[in-house]
Design a protein around this motif. Sequence first.
Motif, PDB file in Angstrom:
ATOM      1  N   ASN A 113      10.826 -11.444  -3.491  1.00 13.07           N
ATOM      2  CA  ASN A 113      11.776 -11.593  -2.414  1.00 13.07           C
ATOM      3  C   ASN A 113      12.933 -11.853  -2.966  1.00 13.07           C
ATOM      4  OD1 ASN A 113      13.373 -12.207  -0.018  1.00 13.07           O
ATOM      5  ND2 ASN A 113      11.109 -12.745   1.239  1.00 13.07           N
ATOM      6  N   GLN A 114      13.666 -11.027  -2.819  1.00 14.96           N
ATOM      7  CA  GLN A 114      15.165 -11.767  -3.401  1.00 14.96           C
ATOM      8  C   GLN A 114      16.272 -12.435  -2.082  1.00 14.96           C
ATOM      9  OE1 GLN A 114      17.093  -7.958  -5.032  1.00 14.96           O
ATOM     10  NE2 GLN A 114      16.668  -7.871  -6.599  1.00 14.96           N
ATOM     11  N   ALA A 115      15.822 -11.942  -1.009  1.00 16.44           N
ATOM     12  CA  ALA A 115      16.925 -12.869  -0.194  1.00 16.44           C
ATOM     13  C   ALA A 115      16.309 -14.258  -0.083  1.00 16.44           C
ATOM     14  CB  ALA A 115      16.469 -11.536   1.089  1.00 16.44           C
ATOM     15  N   THR A 116      15.204 -14.845  -0.736  1.00 16.54           N
ATOM     16  CA  THR A 116      14.434 -16.274   0.105  1.00 16.54           C
ATOM     17  C   THR A 116      13.961 -17.164  -1.784  1.00 16.54           C
ATOM     18  OG1 THR A 116      12.104 -15.722  -0.156  1.00 16.54           O
ATOM     19  CG2 THR A 116      12.965 -15.931   1.840  1.00 16.54           C
ATOM     20  N   GLU A 117      13.803 -15.520  -2.464  1.00 16.67           N
ATOM     21  CA  GLU A 117      14.429 -16.183  -3.782  1.00 16.67           C
ATOM     22  C   GLU A 117      12.780 -16.924  -4.967  1.00 16.67           C
ATOM     23  OE1 GLU A 117      17.302 -17.903  -6.076  1.00 16.67           O
ATOM     24  OE2 GLU A 117      18.397 -16.585  -5.757  1.00 16.67           O
ATOM     25  N   THR A 118      11.470 -15.790  -3.633  1.00 16.55           N
ATOM     26  CA  THR A 118      10.101 -16.555  -3.779  1.00 16.55           C
ATOM     27  C   THR A 118       9.161 -15.533  -3.759  1.00 16.55           C
ATOM     28  OG1 THR A 118       9.893 -16.296  -1.753  1.00 16.55           O
ATOM     29  CG2 THR A 118      10.200 -18.575  -1.987  1.00 16.55           C
ATOM     30  N   TRP A 119       8.042 -15.025  -4.468  1.00 16.88           N
ATOM     31  CA  TRP A 119       6.586 -14.376  -4.506  1.00 16.88           C
ATOM     32  C   TRP A 119       6.445 -14.267  -3.574  1.00 16.88           C
ATOM     33  CZ3 TRP A 119       7.210 -11.921  -9.040  1.00 16.88           C
ATOM     34  CH2 TRP A 119       7.482 -12.257 -10.306  1.00 16.88           C
ATOM     35  N   TYR A 120       5.926 -13.777  -3.086  1.00 12.02           N
ATOM     36  CA  TYR A 120       5.219 -13.131  -1.904  1.00 12.02           C
ATOM     37  C   TYR A 120       3.999 -13.630  -2.320  1.00 12.02           C
ATOM     38  CZ  TYR A 120       9.127  -9.390  -0.304  1.00 12.02           C
ATOM     39  OH  TYR A 120       9.901  -8.752   0.051  1.00 12.02           O
ATOM     40  N   LYS A 121       3.746 -14.209  -0.997  1.00  9.36           N
ATOM     41  CA  LYS A 121       1.812 -15.001  -1.060  1.00  9.36           C
ATOM     42  C   LYS A 121       0.672 -13.495  -0.863  1.00  9.36           C
ATOM     43  CE  LYS A 121       3.854 -19.246  -0.376  1.00  9.36           C
ATOM     44  NZ  LYS A 121       3.344 -20.285   1.227  1.00  9.36           N
ATOM     45  N   LYS A 122       1.120 -12.243  -0.336  1.00  8.90           N
ATOM     46  CA  LYS A 122       0.490 -11.542   0.023  1.00  8.90           C
ATOM     47  C   LYS A 122       0.553 -10.422   0.202  1.00  8.90           C
ATOM     48  CE  LYS A 122      -3.346 -10.005   3.677  1.00  8.90           C
ATOM     49  NZ  LYS A 122      -4.198 -11.208   4.909  1.00  8.90           N
ATOM     50  N   ILE A 123       0.146  -8.784  -0.378  1.00 12.22           N
ATOM     51  CA  ILE A 123       0.871  -7.902  -0.063  1.00 12.22           C
ATOM     52  C   ILE A 123      -0.753  -7.073   0.461  1.00 12.22           C
ATOM     53  CG2 ILE A 123       2.181  -6.036  -1.253  1.00 12.22           C
ATOM     54  CD1 ILE A 123       3.684  -7.607  -2.149  1.00 12.22           C
ATOM     55  N   GLU A 124      -0.303  -6.375   0.906  1.00 10.35           N
ATOM     56  CA  GLU A 124      -1.299  -5.290   1.181  1.00 10.35           C
ATOM     57  C   GLU A 124      -0.619  -3.504   1.734  1.00 10.35           C
ATOM     58  OE1 GLU A 124      -3.861  -4.676   5.349  1.00 10.35           O
ATOM     59  OE2 GLU A 124      -4.791  -6.437   4.108  1.00 10.35           O
ATOM     60  N   VAL A 125      -1.000  -2.942   0.737  1.00  9.23           N
ATOM     61  CA  VAL A 125      -0.774  -1.754   0.453  1.00  9.23           C
ATOM     62  C   VAL A 125      -1.418  -0.488   0.249  1.00  9.23           C
ATOM     63  CG1 VAL A 125       1.245  -0.225  -0.950  1.00  9.23           C
ATOM     64  CG2 VAL A 125       1.244  -2.574  -0.932  1.00  9.23           C
ATOM     65  N   ASN A 126      -0.957   0.412   1.155  1.00  8.50           N
ATOM     66  CA  ASN A 126      -2.517   1.830   1.645  1.00  8.50           C
ATOM     67  C   ASN A 126      -1.478   2.564   0.580  1.00  8.50           C
ATOM     68  OD1 ASN A 126      -3.329   1.144   3.661  1.00  8.50           O
ATOM     69  ND2 ASN A 126      -1.662   2.187   5.206  1.00  8.50           N
ATOM     70  N   VAL A 127      -2.540   3.318  -0.180  1.00  8.86           N
ATOM     71  CA  VAL A 127      -2.827   3.756  -1.494  1.00  8.86           C
ATOM     72  C   VAL A 127      -3.170   5.312  -0.649  1.00  8.86           C
ATOM     73  CG1 VAL A 127      -2.815   2.676  -3.163  1.00  8.86           C
ATOM     74  CG2 VAL A 127      -4.902   3.045  -1.765  1.00  8.86           C
ATOM     75  N   TYR A 128      -2.332   6.284  -1.558  1.00 11.11           N
ATOM     76  CA  TYR A 128      -2.992   8.095  -1.057  1.00 11.11           C
ATOM     77  C   TYR A 128      -2.854   8.207  -2.006  1.00 11.11           C
ATOM     78  CZ  TYR A 128      -0.671   5.973   3.297  1.00 11.11           C
ATOM     79  OH  TYR A 128      -0.410   5.066   5.154  1.00 11.11           O
ATOM     80  N   ALA A 129      -3.638   9.737  -1.952  1.00 14.05           N
ATOM     81  CA  ALA A 129      -3.651  10.307  -2.780  1.00 14.05           C
ATOM     82  C   ALA A 129      -2.919  11.548  -3.430  1.00 14.05           C
ATOM     83  CB  ALA A 129      -5.433  11.811  -2.316  1.00 14.05           C
ATOM     84  N   TRP A 130      -2.884  11.655  -5.354  1.00  9.48           N
ATOM     85  CA  TRP A 130      -2.145  12.529  -5.411  1.00  9.48           C
ATOM     86  C   TRP A 130      -2.473  13.684  -6.488  1.00  9.48           C
ATOM     87  CZ3 TRP A 130       3.584  12.024  -5.060  1.00  9.48           C
ATOM     88  CH2 TRP A 130       3.833  11.176  -4.700  1.00  9.48           C
ATOM     89  N   ASP A 131      -2.179  14.929  -6.358  1.00  5.69           N
ATOM     90  CA  ASP A 131      -2.513  15.995  -7.196  1.00  5.69           C
ATOM     91  C   ASP A 131      -1.476  15.846  -8.528  1.00  5.69           C
ATOM     92  OD1 ASP A 131      -3.379  17.716  -8.309  1.00  5.69           O
ATOM     93  OD2 ASP A 131      -3.778  19.352  -6.455  1.00  5.69           O
ATOM     94  N   ALA A 132      -2.348  15.792  -9.412  1.00  4.28           N
ATOM     95  CA  ALA A 132      -1.824  15.531 -11.454  1.00  4.28           C
ATOM     96  C   ALA A 132      -1.194  16.780 -11.274  1.00  4.28           C
ATOM     97  CB  ALA A 132      -2.870  15.360 -12.218  1.00  4.28           C
ATOM     98  N   GLY A 133      -1.729  18.037 -11.310  1.00  8.30           N
ATOM     99  CA  GLY A 133      -0.902  19.300 -11.721  1.00  8.30           C
ATOM    100  C   GLY A 133      -1.497  20.229 -12.272  1.00  8.30           C
ATOM    101  N   THR A 134      -2.780  19.907 -12.593  1.00 10.45           N
ATOM    102  CA  THR A 134      -3.379  20.183 -13.964  1.00 10.45           C
ATOM    103  C   THR A 134      -4.544  21.415 -13.799  1.00 10.45           C
ATOM    104  OG1 THR A 134      -4.817  18.306 -14.202  1.00 10.45           O
ATOM    105  CG2 THR A 134      -3.078  17.828 -15.995  1.00 10.45           C
ATOM    106  N   GLU A 135      -4.553  21.050 -12.873  1.00 12.71           N
ATOM    107  CA  GLU A 135      -6.046  21.996 -12.638  1.00 12.71           C
ATOM    108  C   GLU A 135      -5.477  22.520 -11.162  1.00 12.71           C
ATOM    109  OE1 GLU A 135      -9.441  20.483 -11.785  1.00 12.71           O
ATOM    110  OE2 GLU A 135      -9.688  20.655 -14.332  1.00 12.71           O
ATOM    111  N   GLY A 136      -6.286  24.248 -11.238  1.00 14.43           N
ATOM    112  CA  GLY A 136      -5.717  24.854 -10.119  1.00 14.43           C
ATOM    113  C   GLY A 136      -7.276  24.339  -8.870  1.00 14.43           C
ATOM    114  N   GLY A 137      -6.799  24.908  -7.802  1.00 15.63           N
ATOM    115  CA  GLY A 137      -8.107  24.839  -6.261  1.00 15.63           C
ATOM    116  C   GLY A 137      -7.259  23.608  -5.791  1.00 15.63           C
ATOM    117  N   ASN A 138      -8.096  23.266  -4.454  1.00 17.95           N
ATOM    118  CA  ASN A 138      -7.845  22.488  -3.199  1.00 17.95           C
ATOM    119  C   ASN A 138      -8.894  22.164  -3.240  1.00 17.95           C
ATOM    120  OD1 ASN A 138      -5.146  23.882  -3.108  1.00 17.95           O
ATOM    121  ND2 ASN A 138      -5.692  25.660  -1.867  1.00 17.95           N
ATOM    122  N   ASP A 139     -10.358  22.287  -3.786  1.00 13.26           N
ATOM    123  CA  ASP A 139     -11.479  21.365  -3.800  1.00 13.26           C
ATOM    124  C   ASP A 139     -11.191  20.196  -4.588  1.00 13.26           C
ATOM    125  OD1 ASP A 139     -12.499  23.431  -4.889  1.00 13.26           O
ATOM    126  OD2 ASP A 139     -12.599  23.741  -3.347  1.00 13.26           O
TER     127      ASP A 139
END
Length: 93
Positions: free
Chosen positions: A20-46
């Motif tokens: 945190n640049q404003a307080t110049e401290t490390w965050y004590k806890k972070i929780e982040v949703n992660v989502y699916a990505w397609d690398a684009g190396t194969e065709g198909g939708n399943d």
Amino acid sequence: GMIAPSPDWFSGLYNLPLWNQATETWYKKIEVNVYAWDAGTEGGNDYNLDNKDTAPQEEISAFGPGDTEDAVFVSRGDFDLPYLQVKPVGVLK
């Protein structure tokens, strides 16, 4: 990480600020949703393992909600968000 059994679907994150640049401290806890990505190396939708390679390789792209509830990683929201939305594949803590 890879989303099995598809060899070119993955999830993860990058460029996550842990300081945190404003307080110049490390965050004590972070929780982040992660989502699916397609690398684009194969065709198909399943999840088929026998999809043909894309040539040339396509750009890496996020999964979008499209126009059907039957799409992978997509569901209809609740009464607050009733439209189709991509759901996270996990939460990093």
